[in-house]
Scaffold this motif. Sequence first.
Motif, mmCIF file in Angstrom:
data_model
loop_
_atom_site.group_PDB
_atom_site.id
_atom_site.type_symbol
_atom_site.label_atom_id
_atom_site.label_comp_id
_atom_site.label_asym_id
_atom_site.label_seq_id
_atom_site.Cartn_x
_atom_site.Cartn_y
_atom_site.Cartn_z
ATOM 1 N N ARG A 1 -24.670 38.409 101.926
ATOM 2 C CA ARG A 1 -23.740 38.074 101.008
ATOM 3 C C ARG A 1 -22.414 38.749 100.747
ATOM 4 O O ARG A 1 -21.645 38.085 100.526
ATOM 5 C CB ARG A 1 -24.567 38.398 99.686
ATOM 6 N N SER A 2 -22.534 40.060 101.040
ATOM 7 C CA SER A 2 -21.055 40.584 100.988
ATOM 8 C C SER A 2 -19.879 39.916 101.969
ATOM 9 O O SER A 2 -19.058 39.632 101.826
ATOM 10 C CB SER A 2 -21.315 42.254 101.370
ATOM 11 N N ALA B 1 -20.084 36.977 103.226
ATOM 12 C CA ALA B 1 -19.905 35.628 102.871
ATOM 13 C C ALA B 1 -18.902 35.523 101.539
ATOM 14 O O ALA B 1 -18.219 34.683 101.672
ATOM 15 C CB ALA B 1 -21.279 34.891 102.417
ATOM 16 N N ASP B 2 -18.859 36.474 100.844
ATOM 17 C CA ASP B 2 -18.134 36.593 99.518
ATOM 18 C C ASP B 2 -16.809 36.855 100.134
ATOM 19 O O ASP B 2 -15.775 36.446 99.770
ATOM 20 C CB ASP B 2 -18.612 37.609 98.689
ATOM 21 N N GLU C 1 -15.384 35.973 102.927
ATOM 22 C CA GLU C 1 -14.951 34.780 103.645
ATOM 23 C C GLU C 1 -14.630 33.561 102.631
ATOM 24 O O GLU C 1 -14.827 32.233 103.298
ATOM 25 C CB GLU C 1 -15.760 34.352 104.773
ATOM 26 N N ARG C 2 -14.560 33.633 101.547
ATOM 27 C CA ARG C 2 -14.398 32.563 100.490
ATOM 28 C C ARG C 2 -13.155 31.857 101.160
ATOM 29 O O ARG C 2 -12.132 32.363 101.501
ATOM 30 C CB ARG C 2 -13.865 33.113 99.117
ATOM 31 N N PRO C 3 -13.171 30.501 100.871
ATOM 32 C CA PRO C 3 -12.114 29.585 101.140
ATOM 33 C C PRO C 3 -10.712 30.093 100.645
ATOM 34 O O PRO C 3 -10.794 30.420 99.396
ATOM 35 C CB PRO C 3 -12.391 28.293 101.115
ATOM 36 N N GLU D 1 -8.924 20.335 99.469
ATOM 37 C CA GLU D 1 -9.665 21.673 99.264
ATOM 38 C C GLU D 1 -9.409 22.639 100.149
ATOM 39 O O GLU D 1 -9.317 22.596 101.336
ATOM 40 C CB GLU D 1 -11.203 21.538 99.298
ATOM 41 N N VAL E 1 -11.414 24.785 101.802
ATOM 42 C CA VAL E 1 -12.043 25.006 102.586
ATOM 43 C C VAL E 1 -11.828 24.202 103.980
ATOM 44 O O VAL E 1 -12.358 24.634 105.090
ATOM 45 C CB VAL E 1 -13.621 24.700 102.444
#
Length: 105
Positions: free
Chosen positions: A69-70, A72-73, A75-77, A91, A93
């Motif tokens: 989760r860390s 993934a957070d 790698e925010r678009p 967008e 992403v």
Amino acid sequence: MKLVFDHIDFTIVGHLQGLMEAEGIKTEIRNLGGSSAAGELPFTQVYPEIWVLNNGDEARAKAIVKDYRSAADAERPGPDWTCPVCKELVEGVFSECWNCGAPAP
């Protein structure tokens, strides 16, 4: 057995199971076909779930979930952007314009 993770997206559940199994943590996925019961049951009760078979592996498995989760957070678009060619709003992403295929600036 201990429940360590559930999510609506099976690809995330499957990926995390692979990470845990690679660390020697034996797991079981439940509700694999649970989406077919959606509507009959509350949707949160049919999410795919990862269960660890050995209770002693619970903390290690939850640490793997936390690390995932860390990452993934982190790698925010990026922010939404306007295509320099066709002026379409895209967008963050996406790295290419969905309308004309031009690359992001």
